[in-house]
Design an enzyme around this catalytic site. Structure first.
Site, PDB file in Angstrom:
ATOM      1  N   ALA A  91      38.231  69.998  25.173  1.00 35.07           N
ATOM      2  CA  ALA A  91      37.710  71.067  24.326  1.00 35.07           C
ATOM      3  C   ALA A  91      36.333  70.706  23.776  1.00 35.07           C
ATOM      4  O   ALA A  91      36.022  69.531  23.557  1.00 35.07           O
ATOM      5  CB  ALA A  91      38.668  71.340  23.176  1.00 35.07           C
TER       6      ALA A  91
ATOM      7  N   GLY B 268      41.896  68.181  27.428  1.00 34.81           N
ATOM      8  CA  GLY B 268      42.008  69.398  28.222  1.00 34.81           C
ATOM      9  C   GLY B 268      41.464  69.249  29.624  1.00 34.81           C
ATOM     10  O   GLY B 268      41.861  69.982  30.533  1.00 34.81           O
TER      11      GLY B 268
ATOM     12  N   GLU C  22      44.333  67.919  31.436  1.00 30.90           N
ATOM     13  CA  GLU C  22      45.319  69.003  31.492  1.00 30.90           C
ATOM     14  C   GLU C  22      44.965  70.010  32.585  1.00 30.90           C
ATOM     15  O   GLU C  22      45.838  70.483  33.310  1.00 30.90           O
ATOM     16  CB  GLU C  22      45.402  69.699  30.131  1.00 30.90           C
TER      17      GLU C  22
ATOM     18  N   GLU D 275      44.777  63.578  22.628  1.00 27.94           N
ATOM     19  CA  GLU D 275      44.805  64.505  21.489  1.00 27.94           C
ATOM     20  C   GLU D 275      45.417  63.910  20.221  1.00 27.94           C
ATOM     21  O   GLU D 275      45.001  64.265  19.106  1.00 27.94           O
ATOM     22  CB  GLU D 275      45.566  65.779  21.876  1.00 27.94           C
TER      23      GLU D 275
END
Length: 296
Positions: free
Chosen positions: A98, A143, A146, A166
């Site tokens: 992010a 992310g 991910e 995270e």
């Protein structure tokens, strides 16, 4: 049971759009933050998405997320697409997750919806109809990892760094990481990686089962991408409908009990029986030549 699965699947269709040429969302400009390349010649059928936010380490901003979302939606209807590759255009980084600078300016009320949209994007990537490959030539964190977990296959360079970090920010992987990593490497190891926020290099990622292949990085910093191209070229000659049905059978069958999974496999097989490609494959085998598949 088989009839109900066939009804759920629907019949394969040939789409005749030219979205790569016409869509205003798919950019081939070298300076755009999402570069789309439709390869040609012997590589026709391979489409490459290039992440290109050098100053932000390819992190997910609102803008990049929107462009990726629209690109995935548009590419679903590209008739010539056989394999989708995602890579970084920036040496040393795949995706840093992010965009935390942008996130810091978001009102709390916007954070949840933004993460939900990102989760939906990565879910759509995971359910993309054709085979997908993530070329990880640098850091894939949060992310970024991910996103790669939603692709069918992952290729990493030996100097790549991969981790779901995270918990170091007092949050959890919120775009499918807790689920997809667990399905890849098992609950115990997934918990260890997520609880510690550990980052692993390419070789360890291969040992854990996070990536399919690890390759030694080259001077240009694109070794994983080149290996991904080699893998895509192995996939290209196969029957397009067969590839889509095989992917659907694996994805859906792995989430249900074996009895229903076998019924689902049978339903997917039923989709390839009436295709012209199946007849072409048999004819080419009999005539000892390469088949010419059309996806119909």
């Amino acid at each position: 049971m088989l009839r109900s699965w066939i009804g759920l699947l629907g019949r394969p269709k040939v789409i005749t759009s030219q979205l790569l040429k016409k869509s205003r969302y798919l950019s081939t400009a070298a300076n755009d933050e999402l570069v789309v390349q439709q390869l040609d010649g012997d590589d026709e059928g391979i489409v490459v998405l290039g992440l290109n936010r050098p100053k932000a380490k390819n992190s997910f901003s609102k803008s990049l997320s929107q462009k990726l979302t629209q690109a995935i939606e548009d590419l679903q209807y590209e008739e010539k697409l056989r394999v989708l590759i995602i890579r970084s255009m920036i040496p040393g980084i795949f995706c840093a997750g992010a965009d935390l600078k942008e996130r810091a300016t978001m009102p709390q009320s916007e954070v949840g919806p933004f993460v939900s949209r990102l989760r939906r994007l990565l879910f759509d990537m995971q359910n993309f109809a054709t085979p997908t490959i993530a070329a990880i030539d640098g850091a894939a964190l949060g992310g970024g990892l991910e996103m790669s977990l939603g692709f069918d296959m992952r290729i990493a360079s030996n100097n790549a760094s991969l981790g779901l970090v995270e918990t170091k920010l007092a949050i959890i992987p919120g775009a499918g990481g807790t689920q997809n990593l667990t399905r890849l490497i098992g609950a115990s190891m997934a918990k260890e990686m997520i609880f510690t926020g550990r980052v692993v290099k390419g070789e360890e990622a291969k040992t854990l089962g996070i990536v399919n292949h690890v390759v030694k990085q080259n001077e240009n910093g694109d070794a994983a991408y080149l290996k991904s191209l080699d893998l895509a070229r192995e996939i290209l000659p196969q029957g397009p409908v067969a590839l889509r049905m095989a992917k659907r059978a694996i994805n859906c069958g792995s989430e249900i009990d074996i009895s229903n999974a076998l019924a689902f496999e049978q339903a997917c097989y039923a989709q390839v029986i009436p295709t012209k490609d199946r007849i072409e494959g048999l004819t080419a085998f009999r005539e000892k030549r390469k088949p010419k598949y059309t996806g119909s």
